[in-house]
Design a protein around this motif. Structure first.
Motif, PDB file in Angstrom:
ATOM      1  N   ALA A 104       0.850  -1.199   0.000  1.00 27.05           N
ATOM      2  CA  ALA A 104       0.000   0.000   0.000  1.00 27.05           C
ATOM      3  C   ALA A 104       0.881   1.243   0.000  1.00 27.05           C
ATOM      4  CB  ALA A 104      -0.932  -0.018   1.208  1.00 27.05           C
ATOM      5  N   HIS A 105       1.899   1.231   0.839  1.00 22.18           N
ATOM      6  CA  HIS A 105       2.807   2.383   0.895  1.00 22.18           C
ATOM      7  C   HIS A 105       3.490   2.608  -0.441  1.00 22.18           C
ATOM      8  CE1 HIS A 105       3.210   2.332   5.576  1.00 22.18           C
ATOM      9  NE2 HIS A 105       2.105   2.907   5.148  1.00 22.18           N
ATOM     10  N   ALA A 106       3.860   1.504  -1.088  1.00 23.34           N
ATOM     11  CA  ALA A 106       4.539   1.644  -2.386  1.00 23.34           C
ATOM     12  C   ALA A 106       3.624   2.329  -3.400  1.00 23.34           C
ATOM     13  CB  ALA A 106       4.976   0.277  -2.884  1.00 23.34           C
ATOM     14  N   LEU A 107       2.314   2.185  -3.198  1.00 22.97           N
ATOM     15  CA  LEU A 107       1.350   2.838  -4.104  1.00 22.97           C
ATOM     16  C   LEU A 107       0.971   4.236  -3.600  1.00 22.97           C
ATOM     17  CD1 LEU A 107      -1.006  -0.219  -4.771  1.00 22.97           C
ATOM     18  CD2 LEU A 107       0.542   0.851  -6.421  1.00 22.97           C
ATOM     19  N   GLY A 108       1.595   4.651  -2.505  1.00 24.18           N
ATOM     20  CA  GLY A 108       1.303   5.991  -1.972  1.00 24.18           C
ATOM     21  C   GLY A 108       0.064   6.027  -1.101  1.00 24.18           C
ATOM     22  N   LEU A 109      -0.394   4.861  -0.665  1.00 25.92           N
ATOM     23  CA  LEU A 109      -1.596   4.819   0.171  1.00 25.92           C
ATOM     24  C   LEU A 109      -1.224   4.661   1.645  1.00 25.92           C
ATOM     25  CD1 LEU A 109      -3.580   2.288  -2.048  1.00 25.92           C
ATOM     26  CD2 LEU A 109      -4.232   4.674  -1.651  1.00 25.92           C
ATOM     27  N   LYS A 110      -1.849   5.434   2.520  1.00 24.50           N
ATOM     28  CA  LYS A 110      -1.666   5.270   3.963  1.00 24.50           C
ATOM     29  C   LYS A 110      -2.581   4.134   4.426  1.00 24.50           C
ATOM     30  CE  LYS A 110       0.491   9.337   4.299  1.00 24.50           C
ATOM     31  NZ  LYS A 110       1.923   9.435   4.556  1.00 24.50           N
ATOM     32  N   VAL A 111      -2.230   3.554   5.571  1.00 19.11           N
ATOM     33  CA  VAL A 111      -3.066   2.470   6.104  1.00 19.11           C
ATOM     34  C   VAL A 111      -3.417   2.742   7.566  1.00 19.11           C
ATOM     35  CG1 VAL A 111      -3.233   0.006   6.559  1.00 19.11           C
ATOM     36  CG2 VAL A 111      -1.968   0.804   4.552  1.00 19.11           C
ATOM     37  N   LEU A 112      -4.705   2.734   7.842  1.00 23.66           N
ATOM     38  CA  LEU A 112      -5.203   2.866   9.213  1.00 23.66           C
ATOM     39  C   LEU A 112      -5.832   1.540   9.631  1.00 23.66           C
ATOM     40  CD1 LEU A 112      -7.199   6.241   8.937  1.00 23.66           C
ATOM     41  CD2 LEU A 112      -4.773   5.941   9.393  1.00 23.66           C
ATOM     42  N   LEU A 113      -5.632   1.185  10.876  1.00 25.14           N
ATOM     43  CA  LEU A 113      -6.242  -0.031  11.425  1.00 25.14           C
ATOM     44  C   LEU A 113      -7.329   0.367  12.414  1.00 25.14           C
ATOM     45  CD1 LEU A 113      -3.937  -2.837  12.796  1.00 25.14           C
ATOM     46  CD2 LEU A 113      -5.711  -2.994  11.072  1.00 25.14           C
ATOM     47  N   ASP A 114      -8.096  -0.628  12.838  1.00 27.59           N
ATOM     48  CA  ASP A 114      -9.128  -0.392  13.834  1.00 27.59           C
ATOM     49  C   ASP A 114      -8.574  -0.753  15.202  1.00 27.59           C
ATOM     50  OD1 ASP A 114     -11.900  -0.054  14.671  1.00 27.59           O
ATOM     51  OD2 ASP A 114     -12.381  -0.653  12.631  1.00 27.59           O
ATOM     52  N   LEU A 115      -8.683   0.139  16.167  1.00 28.92           N
ATOM     53  CA  LEU A 115      -8.316  -0.185  17.550  1.00 28.92           C
ATOM     54  C   LEU A 115      -9.614  -0.320  18.345  1.00 28.92           C
ATOM     55  CD1 LEU A 115      -5.791  -0.411  19.457  1.00 28.92           C
ATOM     56  CD2 LEU A 115      -6.348   1.896  20.199  1.00 28.92           C
ATOM     57  N   VAL A 116      -9.723  -1.396  19.093  1.00 28.87           N
ATOM     58  CA  VAL A 116     -10.963  -1.644  19.841  1.00 28.87           C
ATOM     59  C   VAL A 116     -10.625  -1.609  21.335  1.00 28.87           C
ATOM     60  CG1 VAL A 116     -12.979  -3.148  20.025  1.00 28.87           C
ATOM     61  CG2 VAL A 116     -11.617  -3.166  17.927  1.00 28.87           C
ATOM     62  N   PRO A 117     -10.659  -0.422  21.939  1.00 25.31           N
ATOM     63  CA  PRO A 117     -10.164  -0.291  23.314  1.00 25.31           C
ATOM     64  C   PRO A 117     -11.244  -0.354  24.396  1.00 25.31           C
ATOM     65  CG  PRO A 117     -10.366   1.875  22.318  1.00 25.31           C
ATOM     66  CD  PRO A 117     -10.908   0.888  21.317  1.00 25.31           C
ATOM     67  N   ASN A 118     -12.505  -0.292  24.032  1.00 22.37           N
ATOM     68  CA  ASN A 118     -13.527  -0.302  25.085  1.00 22.37           C
ATOM     69  C   ASN A 118     -13.723  -1.702  25.659  1.00 22.37           C
ATOM     70  OD1 ASN A 118     -15.868   1.009  26.559  1.00 22.37           O
ATOM     71  ND2 ASN A 118     -16.895  -0.678  25.494  1.00 22.37           N
ATOM     72  N   HIS A 119     -13.555  -2.691  24.773  1.00 19.18           N
ATOM     73  CA  HIS A 119     -13.853  -4.071  25.178  1.00 19.18           C
ATOM     74  C   HIS A 119     -12.975  -5.023  24.382  1.00 19.18           C
ATOM     75  CE1 HIS A 119     -16.653  -2.515  22.081  1.00 19.18           C
ATOM     76  NE2 HIS A 119     -16.188  -3.563  21.419  1.00 19.18           N
ATOM     77  N   CYS A 120     -12.908  -6.258  24.830  1.00 21.01           N
ATOM     78  CA  CYS A 120     -12.206  -7.288  24.047  1.00 21.01           C
ATOM     79  C   CYS A 120     -13.180  -8.439  23.855  1.00 21.01           C
ATOM     80  CB  CYS A 120     -10.931  -7.724  24.764  1.00 21.01           C
ATOM     81  SG  CYS A 120     -11.218  -8.410  26.408  1.00 21.01           S
ATOM     82  N   SER A 121     -12.657  -9.607  23.564  1.00 19.71           N
ATOM     83  CA  SER A 121     -13.505 -10.798  23.469  1.00 19.71           C
ATOM     84  C   SER A 121     -13.480 -11.531  24.798  1.00 19.71           C
ATOM     85  CB  SER A 121     -12.949 -11.719  22.382  1.00 19.71           C
ATOM     86  OG  SER A 121     -13.461 -13.024  22.562  1.00 19.71           O
TER      87      SER A 121
END
Ligand code: NOJ
Length: 580
Positions: A104-121
């Motif tokens: 993605a970076h090589a194509l000039g795209l940034k990458v964001l992930l999802d952070l799930v901090p309120n709860h887990c499994s």
């Protein structure tokens, strides 16, 4: 009139190649389970995402936000995380994740992930350890365990209601079958809330952020960013007269939403993101998910020392009504602008009815009046689901709304399949429904599966290229047969398709110095129901949400139109971009 080719952008200083890239970015949301399946098991995966990266790049977006890809029992589509530092085996491996980010970076795209901090499994090892360790243990202090009320602790500690229905407390049963404490879960019972009063939880999430930042992630979307901190006096909530249980309204002072000390957490994370400022990639970025209204409450989250951006759900939920749209746009600009943050514009995500359907219903969303939201005009979930949908009308409006969204100052989000004009699949067989809302509402609210259907890429029958040819597993949710007309392949070369429209708009947005971050000025010499604004230099957007066609202004050059304007008129539910 024919659309012109994109203009040249001379000043690239606010584009995605600088530290402020997020102020203008168009972010493409990928729900990995439904994007592309590379191994034929009917579930999307990182291999599919890598394979389709050139498609995302060619669309003309600046960044990708990936919904949770962590190990998870998938009780809530991956928002029930059992390991924050790994990848769900159905989705691939950490090595593939690294490869995806790298490509993605090589194509000039940034990458964001999802952070799930309120709860887990509830399968997270720390929660399992807490169950075993018993009341009063350090392990239980990582979560929100409380004794119940009543003589035998048989009643939940508070009347708080879970977002997916039912009580927000689940009683634990010990190994001998005896009921003991209760734990808090603002969502499904399989999603225990973390105890953010405990410094150990802070340390763990600081370390998770660094784990991914060090692997090259550009930032995070923060799940329920307004919920981690709870009122430690644990008061009951007011009763909602329409349901008879504790309200889920995010009223000011709610013990679970928007507590003042939630901002301490965001400030802590911002310091971590900023500590990467001197790295090659620069400081990392956050977008908060907080359904808060009015906009000034949301603005508290994007102070200069907190999150850089936040989703604008007032825009997402706003009715297809010119006065409401304008109120939301102005309130957002005022509130978010007052703290120096960029606005974002959002029409869809994996939690909401797809706009091609929403705009085709008798109620198209929230009505904003001078005194705020008109709650009396809001149908319930169940009423909305039962409301007939005119998808052709909805799609026409969605095309126009896309011109509006992408012309407004700030950043914008596109939910996968939006660029194909996909509608909500409202007639999924009940046995295929997987959203926890379905069961927790006693099978009265179908939930969000209808906006999560696997993407149709090519061909004339399911799985429409979502899985490789010859795969024996069906897609995890069934695709409608008529999506043969909405595949990427079917739309690719069609000048009138939604895909072509999106490519045109995004190419212009990249090239035109008037678009992205900045300001706008309204034209007030237009009839009621027509929205018209200008951006410097030389850009005008007109959106007709009135009951009558509006004449195309003389002397303007057409850049793009959401519908046919060859008769010199901007029809009802049509929008245009003009060079003036
Ligand atoms: C918001 C997410 O977008 C949604 O999908 C999820 O169910 C809830 N947060 C709980 O994590």
């Amino acid at each position: 009139m024919t659309p012109q080719s994109p203009s040249t952008k001379e000043n690239l200083s606010h584009r995605s190649d600088d530290a402020d890239w997020y102020r203008s970015a168009v972010v493409y949301q990928v729900y990995p389970r439904s994007f592309a399946d590379s191994d034929g098991d009917g579930t999307g995966d990182i291999g599919g995402l890598i394979f389709r990266l050139p498609y995302i790049h060619a669309l003309g977006v600046d960044a990708i936000w990936v919904n949770p890809w962590y190990p998870s029992p998938l009780h809530d589509g991956g928002y029930d995380v059992s390991d924050y530092r790994d990848i769900h085996p159905d989705f691939g491996t950490l090595e593939q994740a690294d490869e995806f980010v790298h490509r993605a970076h090589a194509l000039g795209l940034k990458v964001l992930l999802d952070l799930v901090p309120n709860h887990c499994s509830n399968s997270h090892p720390w929660f399992q350890a807490a169950l075993k360790a018993g009341p009063g243990s350090a392990e239980r202090e990582l979560f929100v365990f409380r004794d119940g009320k009543g003589k035998h602790g048989e009643q939940p500690p508070t009347n708080w209601t879970a977002m997916f229905g039912g009580s927000a407390w689940q009683r634990v049963v010990d190994d001998d079958g005896n009921p003991e404490q209760w734990y808090l879960h603002l969502f499904a019972a399989e999603q225990p809330d973390w105890n953010w009063e405990n410094p150990r939880v802070h340390e763990e999430f600081d370390s998770i952020l660094r784990f991914w930042f060090d692997r090259g992630l550009d930032g995070f979307r923060i799940d329920v960013a307004d919920s981690m901190a709870k009122d430690q006096s644990f008061p009951d909530m007011p009763i909602d007269p329409s349901t008879g249980v504790g309200t889920l309204d995010k009223y000011e002072g709610s013990p679970i939403f928007d507590q003042p000390h939630v901002h301490d957490i965001h400030r802590e994370w911002r310091r971590i993101a900023d500590s990467y400022a001197d790295s090659d990639q620069g400081a990392r970025v956050f977008v908060g998910e907080a359904y808060l209204n009015p906009a000034h409450r949301l603005a508290q989250y994007v102070h200069p020392d907190e999150l850089q951006t936040t989703f604008n759900f007032d825009a997402l939920k706003c009715a297809w009504d010119a006065a409401s749209q304008r109120r939301v746009i102005d309130a957002t600009r005022d509130a978010i602008g007052s703290v120096g943050a960029p606005c974002t514009w959002v029409l869809a995500n994996h939690d909401t009815v797809r706009p091609a359907s929403r705009y085709g219903k008798a109620s198209t969303g929230v009505i904003h009046t001078e005194s705020g939201i008109d709650h009396s005009a809001q149908p319930t979930h169940a009423e909305l689901e039962a409301m007939p949908t005119d998808v052709d009308l909805g799609r026409r409006r969605f095309r126009a709304a896309s011109l509006l969204e992408l012309a407004l100052p700030g950043g914008a989000y596109i939910y996968q399949g939006g660029e194909l004009g996909l509608e909500e699949v409202e007639d999924l067989p009940e046995e295929s429904l997987q959203d926890p809302t379905w069961l927790r509402s006693g099978r009265t609210i179908r939930g969000r599966d209808g906006c999560r259907i696997p993407i149709p890429w090519s061909g004339t029958e399911p799985p429409f290229g979502f899985s490789p040819d010859g795969s024996s597993s069906l897609p995890w949710l069934p695709q409608p047969a008529h999506w043969a007309n909405y595949t990427v392949e079917a739309q690719d070369k069609d000048p009138g398709s939604m895909l072509t429209l999106y490519r045109t708009l995004l190419a212009e947005r990249k090239a035109n110095p008037a678009l992205g971050d900045g300001d706008l000025s309204w034209d007030d010499d237009v009839p009621d129901g027509v929205l018209s604004f200008r951006r410097d230099p030389g850009f005008r957007c007109i959106v007709n949400i009135s009951q009558a066609p509006y004449p195309m202004p003389a002397g303007a050059e057409l850049i793009a139109a959401s519908d046919d304007v060859s008769d010199g008129k901007i029809g009802v539910d049509c929008a245009v971009w003009l060079r003036v």
